[in-house]
Write a protein that holds these residues in place. Structure first.
Motif, PDB file in Angstrom:
ATOM      1  N   GLU A 109       0.838  -1.196   0.000  1.00 60.71           N
ATOM      2  CA  GLU A 109       0.000   0.000   0.000  1.00 60.71           C
ATOM      3  C   GLU A 109       0.878   1.252   0.000  1.00 60.71           C
ATOM      4  OE1 GLU A 109      -3.877   1.896   2.325  1.00 60.71           O
ATOM      5  OE2 GLU A 109      -2.852   0.121   3.141  1.00 60.71           O
ATOM      6  N   LEU A 110       0.720   2.059  -1.034  1.00 61.08           N
ATOM      7  CA  LEU A 110       1.467   3.314  -1.189  1.00 61.08           C
ATOM      8  C   LEU A 110       0.447   4.423  -1.404  1.00 61.08           C
ATOM      9  CD1 LEU A 110       4.141   1.871  -3.658  1.00 61.08           C
ATOM     10  CD2 LEU A 110       4.487   2.291  -1.220  1.00 61.08           C
ATOM     11  N   LYS A 111      -0.008   5.018  -0.329  1.00 64.77           N
ATOM     12  CA  LYS A 111      -1.168   5.907  -0.371  1.00 64.77           C
ATOM     13  C   LYS A 111      -0.947   7.164  -1.206  1.00 64.77           C
ATOM     14  CE  LYS A 111      -2.997   4.375   4.091  1.00 64.77           C
ATOM     15  NZ  LYS A 111      -3.403   4.789   5.456  1.00 64.77           N
ATOM     16  N   ASP A 112       0.320   7.594  -1.323  1.00 61.15           N
ATOM     17  CA  ASP A 112       0.582   8.875  -1.986  1.00 61.15           C
ATOM     18  C   ASP A 112       0.862   8.752  -3.473  1.00 61.15           C
ATOM     19  OD1 ASP A 112       2.941   7.494  -1.489  1.00 61.15           O
ATOM     20  OD2 ASP A 112       4.139   9.325  -1.420  1.00 61.15           O
ATOM     21  N   ARG A 113       0.863   7.529  -4.026  1.00 58.79           N
ATOM     22  CA  ARG A 113       1.264   7.348  -5.413  1.00 58.79           C
ATOM     23  C   ARG A 113       0.109   7.632  -6.371  1.00 58.79           C
ATOM     24  NH1 ARG A 113       6.299   4.671  -4.968  1.00 58.79           N
ATOM     25  NH2 ARG A 113       6.956   5.349  -2.888  1.00 58.79           N
ATOM     26  N   PRO A 114       0.401   8.261  -7.516  1.00 57.93           N
ATOM     27  CA  PRO A 114      -0.658   8.559  -8.491  1.00 57.93           C
ATOM     28  C   PRO A 114      -0.996   7.384  -9.395  1.00 57.93           C
ATOM     29  CG  PRO A 114       1.415   9.478  -9.248  1.00 57.93           C
ATOM     30  CD  PRO A 114       1.688   8.888  -7.882  1.00 57.93           C
ATOM     31  N   SER A 115      -0.228   6.288  -9.291  1.00 60.70           N
ATOM     32  CA  SER A 115      -0.467   5.133 -10.166  1.00 60.70           C
ATOM     33  C   SER A 115      -0.626   3.867  -9.345  1.00 60.70           C
ATOM     34  CB  SER A 115       0.704   4.940 -11.146  1.00 60.70           C
ATOM     35  OG  SER A 115       1.873   4.506 -10.461  1.00 60.70           O
ATOM     36  N   ILE A 116      -1.187   2.856  -9.994  1.00 58.89           N
ATOM     37  CA  ILE A 116      -1.288   1.508  -9.432  1.00 58.89           C
ATOM     38  C   ILE A 116      -0.705   0.541 -10.454  1.00 58.89           C
ATOM     39  CG2 ILE A 116      -2.907  -0.366  -8.943  1.00 58.89           C
ATOM     40  CD1 ILE A 116      -4.687   1.606  -7.547  1.00 58.89           C
ATOM     41  N   THR A 117       0.119  -0.364  -9.981  1.00 62.82           N
ATOM     42  CA  THR A 117       0.630  -1.433 -10.835  1.00 62.82           C
ATOM     43  C   THR A 117       0.113  -2.770 -10.333  1.00 62.82           C
ATOM     44  OG1 THR A 117       2.657  -0.283 -11.500  1.00 62.82           O
ATOM     45  CG2 THR A 117       2.676  -2.683 -11.619  1.00 62.82           C
ATOM     46  N   MET A 118      -0.355  -3.560 -11.265  1.00 63.66           N
ATOM     47  CA  MET A 118      -0.756  -4.926 -10.967  1.00 63.66           C
ATOM     48  C   MET A 118       0.051  -5.857 -11.846  1.00 63.66           C
ATOM     49  SD  MET A 118      -4.380  -6.803 -11.677  1.00 63.66           S
ATOM     50  CE  MET A 118      -4.587  -8.555 -11.311  1.00 63.66           C
ATOM     51  N   ALA A 119       0.616  -6.884 -11.240  1.00 65.16           N
ATOM     52  CA  ALA A 119       1.354  -7.885 -12.003  1.00 65.16           C
ATOM     53  C   ALA A 119       0.867  -9.269 -11.602  1.00 65.16           C
ATOM     54  CB  ALA A 119       2.850  -7.769 -11.763  1.00 65.16           C
ATOM     55  N   ILE A 120       0.718 -10.128 -12.584  1.00 65.52           N
ATOM     56  CA  ILE A 120       0.379 -11.532 -12.344  1.00 65.52           C
ATOM     57  C   ILE A 120       1.559 -12.365 -12.830  1.00 65.52           C
ATOM     58  CG2 ILE A 120      -1.195 -13.424 -12.876  1.00 65.52           C
ATOM     59  CD1 ILE A 120      -3.433 -11.417 -13.137  1.00 65.52           C
TER      60      ILE A 120
END
Length: 413
Positions: free
Chosen positions: A11-22
């Motif tokens: 959890e990185l509350k201040d980040r403007p992006s989300i990365t998802m990796a499978i």
């Protein structure tokens, strides 16, 4: 999870992006000779259409339409699919990746079209000597072994793969028990699981596949020459190195920083700045479950190639003969730690850093633990590992206008 799938959320509350990796713990190492290239071929096919996204255009537009990035990579032990999107578009990233990976179409016509694309990718790689020489180095380091094979396979193996081969391999290897989902950005573990869990569909019999154990480093020095008319000779030499499970996994990282990482490393200062033998010279470490490799690459004028190899070998011997002094050791540690910390600025790097550890090692070492391990590396241990490494026979791959391996053997003997 009850399904066997694992989730890693940062959890990185201040980040403007989300990365998802499978990530699936599968790659070229798991393939037989007949299957060579199937993991890479499958990676391509997941982008060719799914139940909800009819084709490559629809998949690409869904992510690029919000400014996001969608990509994948196949390695020897891991295959990864990832998307990075604005923080408000996490559900979209999950929807695209979930549908791609758990409800793919594998249209027979698309299989045949993509086969041609994969073959062109292989040919492009063969036409890039600065890249292809690394494959030759792996070939001579692990002869007649999956680790010595090109990840993408060969033209012959890719042409022979059928749609049934792809689906069979999919059901054997792309299992929930063999999968890690990792997300980094402004969301918590509960939210992440809630988003992805509806997409997870079991396949296969649930048995996690195995691979062929590594073989030892060559007992005698070997040179593999690919004769080609080039303006520059491309060299890659090295030895087997500690795995990512080894107690010395961080010692080899610091040794590598001293030897050939950056413009203040020994190889750069000696081979390029002092001797003027190469524009690009560097070392690198690749780690796998039960083995690894320390390699050195250099591009040089063909008439200077043997001399460049000799200069590199002298730096390898120096690591065995004298301990790294304290200022140089400190510089190497700070270099490694600094690059690691800068890498953590990106949600993509954070997701793959933690998820990759879970997928490959079944454990997670956080950044603080890694920094502590790096700080604990001593000059005596660096020299001890160097002596262990370079007691092995050096293996050398060369691409260039050469007919004889003799000048090179003299340098690495």
């Amino acid at each position: 999870m009850p399904s066997g799938a694992r989730f890693v959320t940062t959890e990185l509350k201040d980040r403007p992006s989300i990365t998802m990796a499978i990530m699936f713990k599968v790659g070229s190492r798991y393939e037989t000779d007949e299957q060579a290239g199937v993991s890479h071929f499958l990676e391509h096919m997941f982008f060719k259409g799914s139940a909800k996204y009819a084709g490559a255009k629809e998949i690409a537009e869904a992510i690029e339409g919000v400014g996001g990035v969608l990509n994948a990579a196949t390695d020897k032990e891991l295959t990864m699919f990832w998307a990075r999107v604005p923080r408000t578009k996490a559900k979209l990233a999950v929807d695209v990746l979930g549908d791609m990976l758990f409800d793919p179409l594998f249209d027979p016509k698309e299989v045949e079209k993509e086969r041609l694309v994969v073959l062109e990718e292989l040919r492009m790689y063969l036409d890039s000597p600065q890249e292809y020489v690394h494959s030759l180095f792996e070939q001579i380091s692990w002869p007649n072994h999956p680790l010595g094979r090109e990840i993408g396979g060969t033209e012959a193996s890719v042409r022979a793969l059928t749609r049934d081969d792809l689906l069979g391999y999919l059901n054997e290897h792309y299992l929930l028990r063999n999968m890690v989902v990792t997300m980094a950005g402004p969301l918590n573990q509960e939210e992440a699981i809630g988003l992805i869990e509806p997409y997870l569909r079991p396949r296969g019999n649930g048995t996690v596949p195995a691979f062929l154990p590594s073989t030892g480093n060559g007992l005698s020095p070997n040179v593999l020459i690919k004769q080609k008319k080039t303006e520059q000779a491309h060299l890659c030499l090295g030895v087997h190195a500690p795995s990512y499970m080894d107690k010395d996994r961080h010692v080899i990282d610091i040794l590598n920083c001293v030897l050939g990482e950056g413009m203040s490393s020994r190889l750069f200062l000696e081979v390029r700045e002092k001797l003027g033998l190469a524009y690009d010279v560097h070392s690198y470490v690749n780690k796998m479950f039960d083995t690894g490799v320390l390699g050195v690459y250099a591009g040089t004028e063909p008439r200077q190639a043997a001399r460049a190899v000799g200069a590199i070998v002298r730096q390898l011997r120096r690591l065995c003969e004298e301990p790294v002094n304290e200022p140089e050791l400190t510089k190497a540690k700070e270099f490694y730690k600094g690059r690691l910390l800068l890498q953590m600025e990106s949600t993509n790097s954070v997701a793959t850093w933690y998820g990759g550890q879970e997928a490959l090692t079944d454990r997670i070492e956080d950044v603080e633990q890694t920094v502590a391990e790096i700080d604990a590396v001593t000059a005596d241990r660096v020299m001890g590992v160097a002596r262990e490494l370079f007691s092995q026979a050096l293996q050398l791959a060369v691409i260039g206008p050469f007919r004889s391996e003799t000048p090179f053997l003299k340098q690495i003997a």
